[in-house]
Every structure is written in structure tokens, then in C-alpha cells.
Write an enzyme that holds these catalytic residues in place. Structure first.
Site, PDB file in Angstrom:
ATOM      1  N   HIS A 167       0.809  -1.226   0.000  1.00  0.00           N
ATOM      2  CA  HIS A 167       0.000   0.000   0.000  1.00  0.00           C
ATOM      3  C   HIS A 167       0.846   1.282   0.000  1.00  0.00           C
ATOM      4  O   HIS A 167       0.319   2.362   0.252  1.00  0.00           O
ATOM      5  CB  HIS A 167      -0.963   0.048   1.198  1.00  0.00           C
ATOM      6  CG  HIS A 167      -2.139  -0.882   1.063  1.00  0.00           C
ATOM      7  ND1 HIS A 167      -2.020  -2.243   1.050  1.00  0.00           N
ATOM      8  CD2 HIS A 167      -3.463  -0.636   0.966  1.00  0.00           C
ATOM      9  CE1 HIS A 167      -3.219  -2.798   0.946  1.00  0.00           C
ATOM     10  NE2 HIS A 167      -4.110  -1.852   0.882  1.00  0.00           N
ATOM     11  N   GLY A 216      -0.053  -2.492  -5.944  1.00  0.00           N
ATOM     12  CA  GLY A 216      -0.673  -3.650  -5.304  1.00  0.00           C
ATOM     13  C   GLY A 216      -2.107  -3.346  -4.914  1.00  0.00           C
ATOM     14  O   GLY A 216      -2.933  -4.240  -4.799  1.00  0.00           O
ATOM     15  N   HIS A 217      -2.401  -2.083  -4.688  1.00  0.00           N
ATOM     16  CA  HIS A 217      -3.782  -1.616  -4.546  1.00  0.00           C
ATOM     17  C   HIS A 217      -3.923  -0.421  -5.476  1.00  0.00           C
ATOM     18  O   HIS A 217      -3.520   0.691  -5.144  1.00  0.00           O
ATOM     19  CB  HIS A 217      -4.077  -1.191  -3.109  1.00  0.00           C
ATOM     20  CG  HIS A 217      -5.537  -0.968  -2.846  1.00  0.00           C
ATOM     21  ND1 HIS A 217      -6.333  -0.183  -3.656  1.00  0.00           N
ATOM     22  CD2 HIS A 217      -6.361  -1.444  -1.870  1.00  0.00           C
ATOM     23  CE1 HIS A 217      -7.579  -0.186  -3.176  1.00  0.00           C
ATOM     24  NE2 HIS A 217      -7.617  -0.936  -2.102  1.00  0.00           N
ATOM     25  N   HIS A 277     -10.402  -8.207  -5.796  1.00  0.00           N
ATOM     26  CA  HIS A 277     -10.771  -7.211  -4.790  1.00  0.00           C
ATOM     27  C   HIS A 277     -11.543  -6.050  -5.438  1.00  0.00           C
ATOM     28  O   HIS A 277     -11.041  -5.389  -6.347  1.00  0.00           O
ATOM     29  CB  HIS A 277      -9.488  -6.696  -4.135  1.00  0.00           C
ATOM     30  CG  HIS A 277      -9.707  -5.822  -2.957  1.00  0.00           C
ATOM     31  ND1 HIS A 277      -9.747  -4.444  -3.054  1.00  0.00           N
ATOM     32  CD2 HIS A 277      -9.892  -6.107  -1.652  1.00  0.00           C
ATOM     33  CE1 HIS A 277      -9.943  -3.932  -1.849  1.00  0.00           C
ATOM     34  NE2 HIS A 277     -10.033  -4.922  -0.979  1.00  0.00           N
ATOM     35  N   GLU A 329     -12.823  -9.557  -0.056  1.00  0.00           N
ATOM     36  CA  GLU A 329     -13.586  -8.335  -0.371  1.00  0.00           C
ATOM     37  C   GLU A 329     -13.774  -8.240  -1.877  1.00  0.00           C
ATOM     38  O   GLU A 329     -13.530  -7.209  -2.501  1.00  0.00           O
ATOM     39  CB  GLU A 329     -12.847  -7.097   0.158  1.00  0.00           C
ATOM     40  CG  GLU A 329     -12.490  -7.179   1.625  1.00  0.00           C
ATOM     41  CD  GLU A 329     -11.888  -5.900   2.175  1.00  0.00           C
ATOM     42  OE1 GLU A 329     -11.037  -5.305   1.493  1.00  0.00           O
ATOM     43  OE2 GLU A 329     -12.279  -5.497   3.288  1.00  0.00           O
ATOM     44  N   GLU A 345     -18.748  -3.251   0.153  1.00  0.00           N
ATOM     45  CA  GLU A 345     -18.040  -2.251   0.962  1.00  0.00           C
ATOM     46  C   GLU A 345     -18.403  -0.840   0.497  1.00  0.00           C
ATOM     47  O   GLU A 345     -18.519  -0.574  -0.696  1.00  0.00           O
ATOM     48  CB  GLU A 345     -16.530  -2.486   0.815  1.00  0.00           C
ATOM     49  CG  GLU A 345     -15.693  -1.555   1.674  1.00  0.00           C
ATOM     50  CD  GLU A 345     -14.193  -1.763   1.461  1.00  0.00           C
ATOM     51  OE1 GLU A 345     -13.813  -2.820   0.907  1.00  0.00           O
ATOM     52  OE2 GLU A 345     -13.419  -0.869   1.840  1.00  0.00           O
ATOM     53  N   CYS A 347     -16.598   1.703   0.284  1.00  0.00           N
ATOM     54  CA  CYS A 347     -15.556   2.190  -0.628  1.00  0.00           C
ATOM     55  C   CYS A 347     -15.764   1.693  -2.060  1.00  0.00           C
ATOM     56  O   CYS A 347     -15.410   2.393  -3.010  1.00  0.00           O
ATOM     57  CB  CYS A 347     -14.170   1.749  -0.158  1.00  0.00           C
ATOM     58  SG  CYS A 347     -13.572   2.650   1.269  1.00  0.00           S
ATOM     59  N   CYS A 413     -11.029   2.691   6.167  1.00  0.00           N
ATOM     60  CA  CYS A 413     -11.027   3.309   4.830  1.00  0.00           C
ATOM     61  C   CYS A 413     -12.356   3.967   4.484  1.00  0.00           C
ATOM     62  O   CYS A 413     -12.387   5.022   3.848  1.00  0.00           O
ATOM     63  CB  CYS A 413     -10.694   2.260   3.780  1.00  0.00           C
ATOM     64  SG  CYS A 413     -11.708   0.767   3.898  1.00  0.00           S
ATOM     65  N   CYS A 414     -13.470   3.334   4.902  1.00  0.00           N
ATOM     66  CA  CYS A 414     -14.781   3.816   4.434  1.00  0.00           C
ATOM     67  C   CYS A 414     -15.188   5.170   5.026  1.00  0.00           C
ATOM     68  O   CYS A 414     -15.669   6.031   4.279  1.00  0.00           O
ATOM     69  CB  CYS A 414     -15.862   2.777   4.699  1.00  0.00           C
ATOM     70  SG  CYS A 414     -15.564   1.186   3.898  1.00  0.00           S
TER      71      CYS A 414
END
Ligand SMILES: [Zn+2]
Length: 663
Positions: A167, A216-217, A277, A329, A345, A347, A413-414
Site C-alpha cells: 500500500h 498492489g492496490h 478485490h 472483499e 463495501e 468504498c 477506509c470507508c
């Protein structure tokens, strides 16, 4: 800076004179995405500061966001050590690092939310808080530009060696977005310059001929394109293209499972389905759309259309949520859209909104705005409590009453993602194009901006949408001139009416498209749009096995649900049916209740419930006709889905079983 960008900058500075005061700066002209000079953008974002929200559905939400959500979340970020993680590096505090490796991004998203609020007007208290935090963050930045609170000390050697999960680049993306948002709010470059320093470190040390990089994200892609739009420096666009090209699969020894899960590591244009994801995939699609808007590489748009159709035909919840599996997720198989187990989610729904905003800019097609509206009013709006201080991470479509809203999550995160989304809302209502102005979403508001030929334009909406069916729009060009106003006719509005200056427009009004009204507009011309707000029943494709024999109720953009507190005298909300005639024309009573759940339209319908709890019945028995006393009649009350779980934990369902037959 390319010549067309300089030209556009000059035009926008000139145009500002029509509306903003003479000292207006270029940064005040930049919208949610600054796509004014993007070669493939058919529609262009207008700046948040050009849209003033009137009273209504979203302005009360935005007020709660500023007054309750944003201050409460900063306290929690402090309490959980997220800011201390930076103070620790700058030597201002001697504490242990706290939280998962991506906590920096949670603070950056909070900072972006505040910066977006400030784009709607100054709030000195918030601005001072933001300035202090910027100081805390930048004090932790290394001279090289590197900035991350996790990969320090004994973990320094691991920097950029575990990019599949680290991240580091995700956090940089959020740092850049926060810096850009604050620059657009106040012309303040401090955080932006800190982000640029890290971006330059990345671009200088990584790439095909240097060290390999991988998101990676995914998230950095769209931030880098936005950085290019903001600075004109093409290296950032090039690096976004490098990340999307997925050329590092060999060097990084990525497995098939990793490239599916991360939605990264192979050429974006080789993808044919949404998998892995969900937030990663949606952010990757957002970044790829941004890249297409700048480069026009046709393979990108083809891939994006393929992925979008995979989503709306197979993987999109009725609430606009995506990502059905808790495990990873992740997206499930086509039609794998369970209700109670839905992960959805917050997000992911937000990322869906962001992607569709970019697709809307690229194509001008109303179907993208339609998905945005579905997500915004339902699967995003459910993510924050009406009080503004409790959040859903998951947004299931059915619940037996487990605790769903919390003030804080270890992976938080959300909450800041919801806050930045609500703060940005004014910027999503309108766009401009070469032919005129677009109205995407209906809410009392005033756009004070200009047409792309430079003529000043004011559009003022008055409406009680989504409760009321009427939208009045006043058009005020700085000088009488011919242009088009495009009104989005929602797909669900089967019978829409429009009158211009009191005269009905007779041409066919097609649901699910923009209606173009082209004429010579004079100051004070007024349109009255009336939408079809009749409650409606929606069925799912029978392949979606879980919803066989069920319908959901919708009214306007809102999905409705049954929640236990509204059904007194009922054993369980899972022991009910909606009795429908042979021709299912629903018979609902709608009542607006101003003091209930922040003011909602409730819907009532005849229902059938078992006389005794079904849990008292055996699991299996011989198939036979039921005794008439098995069921009783009653009235069912439905509330908008977004408003559920605001009276403590309670059972809820969106998809309701029905019985069809003569009444
Ligand atoms: Zn989240």
C-alpha cells in the site's frame, strides 16, 4: 505544458471574469477531475466552487458531514494514533507506530474531505486544522521525498519489495489527491508540493529501465493522471500508463491469483471481466478511464465498456454496491449477489461512482450517470448513519439484526471516503460540453459558471427531489445566445414532462437518455421538468437465484426496504409476502414524514404474514395446500434503504417475497 492546455488555461482565466471576480485564479476553475483540456472528454467538470447547494436532500447530509462527521473522525484518527504515526517520525512524539500499514491513507482521505469542503467556501477553523496536519505530515517526509509511516526503522529495507500488499503507492495516491484538492480550494501548494516530491522520487527511480513498480492496490493511477492535469507534467501521465501496462509481471514474479486479486500486474486492456478485490478493480477502472481521457488509446475504452457491461449485467447490486464476497472483499461469479452475505463495501460503491463519473465524461452517455445515482442514493448513502458518526463498512441487503454501524474500524477506509464523497457532491451536478450545459442530478442549487464559448451562464434548480416530482430550472445566460441544456431523464421515469416557459415540449422524452433542449436562451427562461415518481416493483434476472419469487420496491432513485421497527405486531419481517395481482400494478400509499429518519417518504402496501412464526414450523413437510388460517393480512411499511439501521440494530430486507394471483 502542451499548447492546447495553455490555451485552455488562458480561456478559463478569461472566462472566469464573467462569473467570479477579476482576481480569480486558475486553480479555482478546476473541477472534481480537471478534464477541461482532456482530448477525449466530451463533457467537462465544473469547479465545486461554481455550484452553490440549496436546501434539500443532500445539503442536510453535507451539513452533518461538516459539522459532525469530519470533526468526530479527526478525534478518532488522533485517538488511534494515525497522526502520531507522523509525529513519531518527525521526532515530535516518542510513541509506538499504531494501526495497519495503510493508516496514512485514512488521514489523507480525511484531509481531502476537508479540502473539498473548503472548495465550497472558507471555514477558518477547519482550514487551520488542515494546515496544522499538513505541517505534521510534511515534517515526517524524508529529504528524498519518500513518505510513509510504516516502512521506516527496521522495515526500511523492505520498501518497495512487497508491493503486492504494501500500500505504499496507494498511500501516495491519496496524498496526491488531498494535495490537489487543497490546491483547488485555496491555491495552497504546500501539501501538493510534498506529494510531487514523492511522485518525483517514484518517477525518478522506477520504470521499465529502472526498478519495477506495481500498484498492489490500484489508486495511484488516477491520482497521477490528475497530477498531470494539474501540473501539465507529462511524466506523471506516462507513469500512470506504465502502471496500467502491467509489464512487470515477470520481474515481480506475480502469480495468476495475484493478478486476478490485485487487478494489476497484466495489461489493463487484456481484462475481460471484473474479478478480485472490488475496490482495487474499481479504482483501476477509474485510473484507466482517466488515462483514456488523456491519451485516447481505443483499446482502453473497449476494455472499459466490456468491464462496465460485465458489472451492470452480472455483478451490480440494486443499491449500486459491488463486491459480493467477504472473502477477499471480492467480486463473485456472474449473478453471485447474495443479500445477507453481501459484502458491498462502502468504498466499492464510492469507487463505482468515481469510475462512472469518468466514463460519463468520456462518452456523454446517461447510463453512466444512472449508475452513479443508484450508488449515491443507496449503497453509498447507507454507509453513513443519519447522525453522521456511525459507518457501515459492509452494506448488506438483508440482515437478521447484527451490529452493522460503528464509529471506527481498524481498517477505517470507508468513513473518510464517505466524507470526501459527500463534500464533493456539488461538483457532480453539472458539466459543460461544446454545445452547452448538462444537468446530471436534480437538487436545489445554482451553477454560476460559463459556457465553453466563454459566455457566462447561471442555472438555478428548485426542487424537492427525490421526494417531489418537479424540477424547475431557471436559465440565465450573460447574453442571449443559442446553446443546449441537457436534462438527464432517469431510466425509471416512464412518463416525464417538460415545459419551457410554460409551453409543453411535445417531442418524445426518452427515459435513460439526456434530453437536449436547444434554443436561443434569454435571461429568465424557465424549464419545468416533471418526473414519474410512482413507486415501482423491480424483479431480478431469474439467474439471480436468491431473488427468485422476490421483488424490490423503488421510488425515484431510492431503493426501499422492510425494517423490523416499522412492522409492529409481526412475528418476523422474514415471514411476509407482498400480495400482487395477476397484473402487478403496485398499490402503494406514499406519505412524507418530516420528523421521521431525517424526513423520508414512507411507502405502505398490503401484506400477508404467517399467523405463527415460521420458526415454529418443521423444516420439511409434505407439499400441500395451506390452511387459510396459516396467514393473516396486514399493512407493510417500507423505508428508503439508506435510512436503515438508524434505530439500533434491526432485521431488514430489500428483496421481498411476493404472491401473485387474483385478489
Ligand atoms: Zn472501505
Amino acid at each position: 505544458m502542451p499548447w492546447h492546455r495553455i490555451l485552455c488555461l488562458a480561456v478559463s482565466v478569461l472566462c472566469l471574469r464573467f462569473t467570479l471576480n477579476a482576481s480569480a485564479q486558475p486553480w479555482q476553475a478546476q473541477g472534481i477531475i480537471h478534464d477541461v483540456a482532456s482530448p477525449q472528454a466530451k463533457l467537462h467538470s465544473v469547479p465545486i466552487c461554481a455550484v452553490k447547494m440549496g436546501e434539500g436532500f443532500w445539503s442536510s447530509r453535507m451539513r452533518t458531514n461538516v459539522e459532525k462527521s469530519i470533526p468526530a473522525l479527526l478525534e478518532l484518527l488522533e485517538e488511534h494514533g494515525v497522526v502520531d504515526n507522523f509525529r513519531r517520525l518527525s521526532g515530535r512524539k516518542n510513541v509506538e507506530r499504531k494501526g495497519p500499514l495503510y493508516t496514512d491513507s485514512d488521514l489523507y482521505k480525511w484531509m481531502e474531505a476537508v479540502a473539498l469542503v473548503l472548495q465550497s467556501g472558507d471555514r477558518p477553523e477547519l482550514r487551520v486544522q488542515l494546515d496544522k496536519l499538513i505541517d505534521e505530515v510534511l515534517a515526517a517526509q524524508e529529504p528524498s521525498g519518500y513518505l510513509n509511516t510504516y516502512y521506516v526503522g527496521e522495515r526500511t529495507a523492505k520498501r518497495f519489495t512487497e508491493m503486492q500488499g504494501s500500500h505504499e503507492l496507494y498511500c501516495l495516491g491519496h496524498l496526491l489527491q488531498a494535495g490537489i484538492a487543497y490546491y483547488r480550494a485555496a491555491g495552497n501548494r504546500k501539501l501538493l508540493d510534498g506529494g510531487i516530491k514523492f511522485a518525483d522520487y517514484l518517477v525518478g527511480n522506477f520504470g521499465p529501465d529502472k526498478r519495477p513498480a506495481l500498484t498492489g492496490h490500484p489508486e495511484l493511477e488516477m491520482a497521477l493522471v490528475e497530477l498531470y492535469r494539474t501540473t501539465g507534467d507529462r511524466r506523471y501521465l506516462g507513469f500512470a500508463g506504465y502502471l496500467l501496462s502491467g509489464v512487470e509481471r515477470e520481474r515481480l514474479k506475480l502469480t495468476d491469483d495475484q493478478i486476478r486479486y490485485l487487478f494489476s500486474g497484466v495489461p489493463f486492456t487484456s481484462r475481460r471481466e471484473l474479478e478480485g478485490h472490488a475496490v482495487r478493480a474499481m479504482y483501476a477502472c477509474s485510473g484507466a478511464t482517466d488515462y483514456y481521457l488523456e491519451t485516447g488509446e481505443p483499446a482502453y475504452l473497449q476494455t472499459l465498456e466490456t468491464l462496465w457491461r460485465d458489472m451492470v449485467n452480472h455483478k451490480l447490486y440494486i443499491t449500486g454496491g459491488v463486491g459480493s464476497r467477504a472473502e477477499g472483499e471480492a467480486f463473485g461469479e456472474p449473478y453471485e449477489l447474495p443479500n445477507a452475505q453481501a459484502y458491498t463495501e462502502s468504498c466499492a460503491a464510492i469507487a463505482n461512482l468515481m469510475w462512472n463519473w469518468r466514463m460519463l465524461a468520456a462518452t456523454g452517455k446517461a447510463r453512466f450517470a444512472e449508475v452513479m445515482e443508484r450508488a449515491l442514493y443507496n449503497g453509498i448513502n447507507s454507509g453513513m448513519s443519519l447522525s453522521g458518526t456511525l459507518y457501515c463498512y459492509r452494506n448488506p441487503l438483508e440482515s437478521t439484526g447484527e451490529q452493522i454501524r460503528n464509529p471506527w474500524y481498524d481498517t477505517t477506509c470507508c468513513p473518510p471516503n464517505l466524507e470526501r464523497t459527500f463534500a464533493a457532491l456539488p461538483g457532480y451536478l453539472y458539466s459543460t460540453s461544446a454545445r452547452g450545459a448538462y444537468v446530471h442530478f436534480y437538487h436545489s442549487s445554482t451553477l454560476d459558471w460559463h459556457l465553453e464559448n466563454g459566455i457566462g451562464l447561471k442555472l438555478s434548480q428548485e426542487t424537492n427531489y427525490p421526494w417531489g416530482d418537479a424540477v424547475s430550472i431557471k436559465v440565465e445566460p450573460a447574453a442571449p445566445s443559442e446553446f443546449s441544456v441537457y436534462l438527464r431523464i432517469p431510466g425509471w421515469s416512464r412518463q416525464s414532462k417538460l415545459a419551457v416557459n410554460g409551453t409543453p415540449v411535445v417531442s418524445a422524452i426518452k427515459p435513460g437518455e439526456y434530453l437536449e433542449i436547444r434554443r436561443s436562451w434569454q435571461v429568465g427562461d424557465t424549464m419545468l421538468l416533471t418526473l414519474d415518481m410512482a413507486p415501482r416493483l423491480t424483479a431480478a434476472n431469474p439467474r439471480l437465484r436468491e431473488n427468485l419469487g422476490r421483488v424490490t420496491v423503488e421510488r425515484g432513485p431510492l431503493v426501499y426496504c422492510l425494517e423490523a421497527p416499522d412492522q409492529p405486531g409481526l412475528n418476523s419481517i422474514f415471514d411476509v409476502w407482498l400480495p400482487l395481482g395477476t397484473e402487478p400494478s403496485p398499490e402503494f400509499q406514499a406519505e412524507f414524514r418530516p420528523d421521521f429518519l431525517g424526513g423520508v417518504m414512507v411507502l405502505r402496501h398490503r401484506g400477508i404474514a404467517t399467523a405463527k412464526p415460521l420458526t415454529d414450523e418443521p423444516l420439511y413437510e409434505t407439499f400441500q395446500k395451506r390452511d387459510p388460517g396459516f396467514v393473516k393480512e396486514l399493512t407493510l411499511t417500507l423505508i428508503p434503504y439508506y435510512a436503515w439501521a438508524n434505530r439500533g440494530s434491526a432485521a431488514m430486507q430489500v428483496w421481498i417475497p411476493y404472491l401473485q394471483g387474483p385478489r
